[in-house]
Design an enzyme around this catalytic site. Structure first.
Site, mmCIF file in Angstrom:
data_model
loop_
_atom_site.group_PDB
_atom_site.id
_atom_site.type_symbol
_atom_site.label_atom_id
_atom_site.label_comp_id
_atom_site.label_asym_id
_atom_site.label_seq_id
_atom_site.Cartn_x
_atom_site.Cartn_y
_atom_site.Cartn_z
ATOM 1 N N HIS A 288 0.879 -0.953 0.012
ATOM 2 C CA HIS A 288 0.199 0.107 0.063
ATOM 3 C C HIS A 288 0.458 1.401 0.401
ATOM 4 O O HIS A 288 1.403 1.488 0.753
ATOM 5 C CB HIS A 288 -0.965 0.131 1.270
ATOM 6 N N HIS B 171 1.076 5.201 -2.223
ATOM 7 C CA HIS B 171 0.654 5.916 -3.378
ATOM 8 C C HIS B 171 1.789 6.504 -4.259
ATOM 9 O O HIS B 171 2.912 7.314 -3.553
ATOM 10 C CB HIS B 171 -0.510 6.576 -3.376
ATOM 11 N N ASP C 33 1.545 8.917 -6.004
ATOM 12 C CA ASP C 33 1.298 10.274 -5.873
ATOM 13 C C ASP C 33 2.121 11.179 -4.823
ATOM 14 O O ASP C 33 1.921 11.782 -4.170
ATOM 15 C CB ASP C 33 0.532 11.491 -6.198
ATOM 16 N N GLY D 197 -9.709 7.575 -1.494
ATOM 17 C CA GLY D 197 -11.445 8.459 -1.896
ATOM 18 C C GLY D 197 -11.685 8.360 -0.746
ATOM 19 O O GLY D 197 -11.872 7.504 -0.082
ATOM 20 N N HIS E 295 -10.031 1.086 -0.642
ATOM 21 C CA HIS E 295 -10.006 1.414 1.072
ATOM 22 C C HIS E 295 -11.111 1.388 1.586
ATOM 23 O O HIS E 295 -11.988 1.988 1.026
ATOM 24 C CB HIS E 295 -9.321 3.400 0.639
ATOM 25 N N GLU F 225 -10.965 3.857 7.279
ATOM 26 C CA GLU F 225 -9.646 4.426 7.103
ATOM 27 C C GLU F 225 -10.395 5.815 8.003
ATOM 28 O O GLU F 225 -10.451 5.821 9.169
ATOM 29 C CB GLU F 225 -8.704 4.300 6.627
ATOM 30 N N ASP G 175 1.927 3.795 2.792
ATOM 31 C CA ASP G 175 0.908 5.102 2.526
ATOM 32 C C ASP G 175 1.424 6.271 1.637
ATOM 33 O O ASP G 175 1.185 5.506 0.382
ATOM 34 C CB ASP G 175 0.093 5.107 3.390
#
Length: 368
Positions: A24, A26, A28, A185, A212, A215, A312
């Site tokens: 996991h 990302h 970006d 999102g 996701h 969270e 993350d």
């Protein structure tokens, strides 16, 4: 970026040197600050700070707001410099190089192609650009004596209405670097049940899905991810602990009453993609406390959940997989056997054919 846990050791062994699996992470959320500055300068993009060190500190401050929404605001800066083929390829290449330097031997990078079209790229061109960068990064790592493989997880943003397009894109590129599908999102108000077409597309093609959930929202979000989203893994999933009732503590022993959902997740060994630092920053563990040792990670681990350790967003949390593991060692007194278990859990949960997962497991055993 300076990593204060870069030389962390457990039982005399360098954590960075140990073979690791990252599930996991990302794209970006993993840019180098100096790369952001260079790409922004070339594109004429204004930044909150133009010095890489101060920019890194800015990301850190913004990410300490204590809510997922505030945490996500920082991505407007990183995605702004990822709107060209050259920018995407460079970011992906460096992303892989940084993983390899951290001792990662297999990683899955998730990113949302729909966020990278402002410079005129098509969805397909964006995926090709990222794959080019991944392969360049793998080659560079190999030249440096580090072996790593990285697969793409294509993310659909649950609030943008393009999930079916991204699902089709993921299926189209499954033999060209894509290993799975993701929904991300805001969780509240956007359950997995709202993406039935997308889920039908990837499930019909037998492309694995991680969602996701648990969270930014609680048990209903997790339930929808599993039942409506047919998720094989839970992105974070930390709030599954809300379905656990600690009824007694006797010394180091804890007696817990399981809710039906928690028991299902535990008994079916559904992997939890836990990200300790991020979970703290976004307020995902607010119900348990405000310090890392308040994280229900250890409770979930001791109860037999399939816990994995992840970063993350390395830039926002100013972290690495080595740092996340080191912090868990400091918080809960884990040893080498525990760290090996986390990596074996992640290898078993990887979106790879079983033969390749078995190879990963063997490499981890040899490395530990």
């Amino acid at each position: 970026m300076i990593d204060p846990f870069g030389d962390a050791r457990v039982e005399g062994v360098s954590i960075r040197s140990l073979p690791k699996v990252s599930l996991h992470d990302h794209l970006d959320g993993g840019l180098r600050p100096d790369t952001i500055v260079e790409l922004a300068d070339a594109a004429g993009i204004d930044l909150p700070e133009t010095d890489p060190t101060r920019l890194a500190a800015w990301f850190g401050r913004q990410s300490e707001a204590g809510s997922l929404e505030k945490y996500l605001e920082t991505f407007a800066v990183t995605t702004a410099v990822m709107q060209t083929r050259e920018g995407l390829t460079r970011v992906a290449r460096e992303f892989v190089e940084d993983l390899a330097e951290d001792g990662v031997i297999y990683g899955e990078v998730r990113w949302a192609p729909e966020q990278h079209l402002q410079g005129g790229l098509t969805l397909e061109e964006a995926v090709e650009a990222v794959q080019e960068g991944i392969e360049e990064g793998e080659d560079a790592a190999d030249d440096a004596g580090r072996s790593i493989r990285v697969g793409q997880l294509l993310t659909a943003l649950r609030h943008n209405g393009r999930s079916a397009d991204i699902a089709r894109l993921a299926v189209d590129f499954r033999d060209e670097g894509v290993v799975g599908f993701d929904l991300a999102g805001p969780e509240e108000g956007f359950p997995a049940s709202g993406h039935r077409e997308a889920i039908d597309i990837v499930s019909g093609a037998f492309l694995p899905t991680t969602i996701h959930a648990g969270e930014g929202a609680g048990l209903d979000s997790i339930r929808s991810a599993l039942l409506d989203g047919r998720a094989l893994r839970l992105g974070h999933g930390v709030r599954i602990a809300e379905d656990l009732d600690v009824v007694a503590r006797e010394g180091e022993e804890v007696r817990v009453r399981f809710g039906d959902l928690a028991r299902w997740v535990r008994d079916r060994e559904i992997p939890l993609e836990l990200s300790p630092s991020s979970n703290l920053q976004t307020g995902a563990i607010a119900a348990w406390g405000k310090q890392l040792d308040d994280h229900p990670f250890d409770l979930l681990y001791q109860l037999g959940f399939a816990v994995t350790v992840n970063t993350d967003n390395r830039l926002m949390s100013r972290t690495s997989l080595t740092r996340e593991l080191a912090q868990l060692v400091a918080a809960f007194g884990y040893g080498l056997d525990d760290l090996e278990t986390f990596q074996l859990n992640a290898a078993a949960a990887a979106f790879l054919p079983i033969e390749e997962r078995e190879e990963l497991i063997e490499l981890i055993g040899e490395g530990f």
